[in-house]
Design a protein around this motif. Structure first.
Motif: not given
Ligand code: SF4
Length: 340
Positions: A304, A308, A337
């Motif tokens: 994640r 990002r 996310l």
């Protein structure tokens, strides 16, 4: 006036010759790359017994000489870690060894997956199908006909996914036979082909295949499988341009792999290289927990964070969807996310 030089399109035989000449010996591969085989532990050689080593020379040519940690090499080189039996990793992580007819998986409502051929041009060490019983799914006209009959009786199906192994291991004439029968089923709209062959042997995109994919009434999508920007070369770009000209939609899926592409800069470079080749990033898969591949695992939190950061480095349309496949679920599962 300057001449524009267009590379000759590959002849039908090129890719078959390359296929017959793949590297199967780790020592030969390392020798070609000027990497000392003694740096790779002997146990890694034995991993061939778990899953054969198989690397096309056109792919090996893109690896960096003298670099034992090259991200392309890591995807294909046998490793001693493959012997580790990690908890939670299994031989059938997606619980898909249950075909409705041999070679046909009807996992999702509107689409079915046809394992056209069992073999691949390259054997990727992280492959979730590395233990798949391909021998039970022969990939010949008799099994394809059974699949076509099943599909013809299921009006809810509008898309067929060619998978494998690698479906483009089938000869052009075999694909023509199969596509013609599928195109005759009125409720089918789309044909999606998942393949790693166009990147590892770009000569696979022959004249006949290009005409075939451009000539069917079905909408054709090619989902490439490319994990690192350095896999993309001029031959691949030419192959994609030919497919694009005949109307094939070009996508890519990657697997997030430790030591290969587990950073935002590496993925940004990949997305840009794909787009330059006319290919849209589509999925970024977290690793399927297949036995023998635990050393490629990137945990969810890190995955994640990487995506990002990727969002801050490239335009939104160049960010692939981060997803996981869970056996028995009706679709892939996106990772949120916003979680830490
Ligand atoms: S090409 Fe695809 S199916 Fe074949 S070994 Fe690699 S990941 Fe697996």
């Amino acid at each position: 006036m300057a001449h524009i030089v267009t590379p000759n399109p590959p002849s039908r035989e090129d890719w078959l010759l390359q296929l017959a000449d793949v590297i199967t010996d780790p020592e030969e591969l390392l020798h070609l790359l000027n990497v000392d085989p003694d740096e790779v532990l002997r146990a890694g050689y034995d991993a061939r017994r778990l899953f054969a080593l198989r690397v096309p020379r056109a792919f090996a040519a893109r690896m960096e000489k003298g670099n034992p940690h090259d991200p392309l090499l890591r995807q294909v080189l046998t490793a001693r870690e493959e012997f580790i039996e990690a908890p939670g990793f299994s031989t059938d992580p997606l619980e898909e060894q249950h075909s409705v007819v041999p070679g046909l998986l009807h996992k999702y409502r509107n689409r079915a997956l046809l394992m056209v051929k069992g073999g691949c041009a390259v054997n990727c060490r992280y492959c979730f199908r590395r233990h798949f019983p391909y021998a039970e799914n022969p990939g010949n006209k008799r099994s394809w006909q059974a699949a076509v009959d099943y599909i013809a009786q299921r009006p809810e199906l509008d898309e067929i996914i060619f998978s494998g192994g690698d479906p483009l291991m089938a000869r052009d004439a075999e694909l023509a036979w199969l596509i013609e029968r599928l195109a005759a089923i009125p409720h089918l709209k789309r044909l999606r082909i998942h393949s790693r062959l166009p990147i590892v042997i770009p000569a696979r995109i022959t004249d006949m295949l290009t005409e075939l994919l451009g000539g069917t009434r079905l909408q054709v999508l090619l989902v490439n499988h490319i994990n690192h920007a350095r896999e993309i070369d001029d031959d691949f770009r030419v192959a994609m341009a030919r497919l694009k000209r005949v109307g094939v939609t070009l996508l890519n899926q990657s697997v997030l792999l430790r030591g290969v592409n587990d950073s935002a800069p590496a993925l940004a470079e990949l997305s840009n290289a794909l787009f330059d080749a006319g290919v849209m990033p589509y999925y970024l898969h977290v690793l399927d927990r297949v036995q023998g591949a635990a050393h490629f695992m990137v945990d969810d939190e890190t995955a994640r964070r990487i995506v990002r950061e990727l969002l801050t480095r490239v335009s939104g349309y160049l960010v692939p969807r981060l997803t996981r496949e869970i056996g028995g679920e009706p679709s892939k599962t996106p990772l949120d996310l916003h979680l830490p």
